[in-house]
Design a protein around this motif. Structure first.
Motif: not given
Length: 326
Positions: A214-241
């Motif tokens: 049933a989780l496949e019926d849970v919609a993810v709006e495009d801006s939320v998908g971009r938000y996920i990508v931006e959060l993960v990308a920020a972990t690669r650029e953090h000065p302590q990581v």
């Protein structure tokens, strides 16, 4: 089954588990979200904080076959996956399935066994199969691993390699209970007049599989998908990581956010679902710089800092992948 029904049944499961594991509702929601998302969960915390009890309670309330495997320094890979034994009556070798052939496997103190045995779980966790003597054996669905680890005791332990840590969808910690919660725990222990508790199932394995689909019926709006990508990308650029989260971290965050939305009875993901899931989904995927690691900086705190810094989207458009015009 629709997401609203998933949320109702999941709420019943959590309520029943909460009768034994006092408090810690948020941590229990994360564990259940990891199971609903079809993943594996690492329970990393101090001894005596109900990690093993949590796994047993979820197995009982979800109606799953449960196996507990105590990891020790002398445990062999065959003790996990199974092995072939010679049958003198038939004159042939017969496969004897190991503990991994179950619905929910509790890998207790997984960091106490050598890397060779830890790696025996890799194929099972990722591919839902094991290979023994060149023969592949499929694992039936559902199959989930709840592993426990002690973060403070290093003598006689083998830290999990990055490849295996990345196989866990979430890493969850419970923390110490409050004084009131601890007192409630003592009262309930005296009231039941027994050490062990047995919880009646709320669902069964087939129903859990329907809830996961049933989780496949849970919609993810495009801006939320971009938000996920931006959060993960920020972990690669953090000065302590030193090394940030991989694209597998983006998928883990997406799946967990969907599960949290279903727990709330919604058929769509909001940014708050992503923010609440981010520390558990991403912190164990970060490799900190040596000087930061020596200062014992918590990777979860870095993820929370990133969540506070990255702009949160605000949009009511429908996701483009549904084929519905925005």
């Amino acid at each position: 089954m629709d997401p609203a029904e998933v949320g109702r049944r999941a709420g019943e499961v959590l309520d029943r588990v909460n009768t034994v594991v006092v408090g810690k509702r948020e941590a229990l929601e994360l564990v259940l979200a990891g199971i609903l998302a079809g993943g594996h969960v690492l329970l990393e915390d101090f001894p005596g904080l109900a990690k093993t009890l949590t796994a047993r309670c979820f197995a009982q309330t979800l109606g799953l076959d449960f196996t507990r495997l105590q990891f020790t320094p002398d445990l062999l890979p065959a003790d996990v996956t199974g092995s072939y034994l010679y049958n003198q009556r038939d004159g042939d070798f017969v496969f004897r399935p190991g503990p991994v052939f179950t619905d929910l496997l509790l890998a207790d103190e997984i960091n106490r066994t050598p890397p060779k045995t830890q790696a025996a779980l890799l194929e099972a966790m990722q591919e839902r199969q094991v290979s023994v003597e060149g023969v592949t054996h499929e694992l039936r669905a559902p199959f989930h691993v709840l592993a426990t680890a002690n973060p403070i005791e290093y003598e006689g332990t083998y830290p999990l390699p990055e490849a295996q840590l990345d196989r866990f969808l979430l890493r969850v910690s419970f923390g110490y209970p409050s004084a009131q919660e601890e007192q409630t725990m003592l009262r309930r222990r005296m009231a039941r007049r027994a050490e062990e508790t047995v919880l009646q199932p709320v669902v069964d394995a087939a129903t859990l599989t329907e809830m996961q689909r049933a989780l496949e019926d849970v919609a993810v709006e495009d801006s939320v998908g971009r938000y996920i990508v931006e959060l993960v990308a920020a972990t690669r650029e953090h000065p302590q990581v030193q090394v940030g989260a991989s694209p597998r971290g983006s998928l883990a965050l997406l799946l967990t956010a969907r599960a949290r939305a279903a727990l709330a009875g919604r058929d769509y993901v909001v940014p708050e679902d992503v923010k609440q899931a981010a520390p558990a989904a991403l912190s164990h995927r970060l490799s900190l710089r040596p000087e930061v690691w020596l200062r014992r900086v918590d990777p979860a705190a870095i993820v929370e800092e990133i969540c506070a810094r990255v702009p949160v989207p605000a949009s009511d458009r429908l996701p483009t992948y549904t084929g519905t015009p925005s």
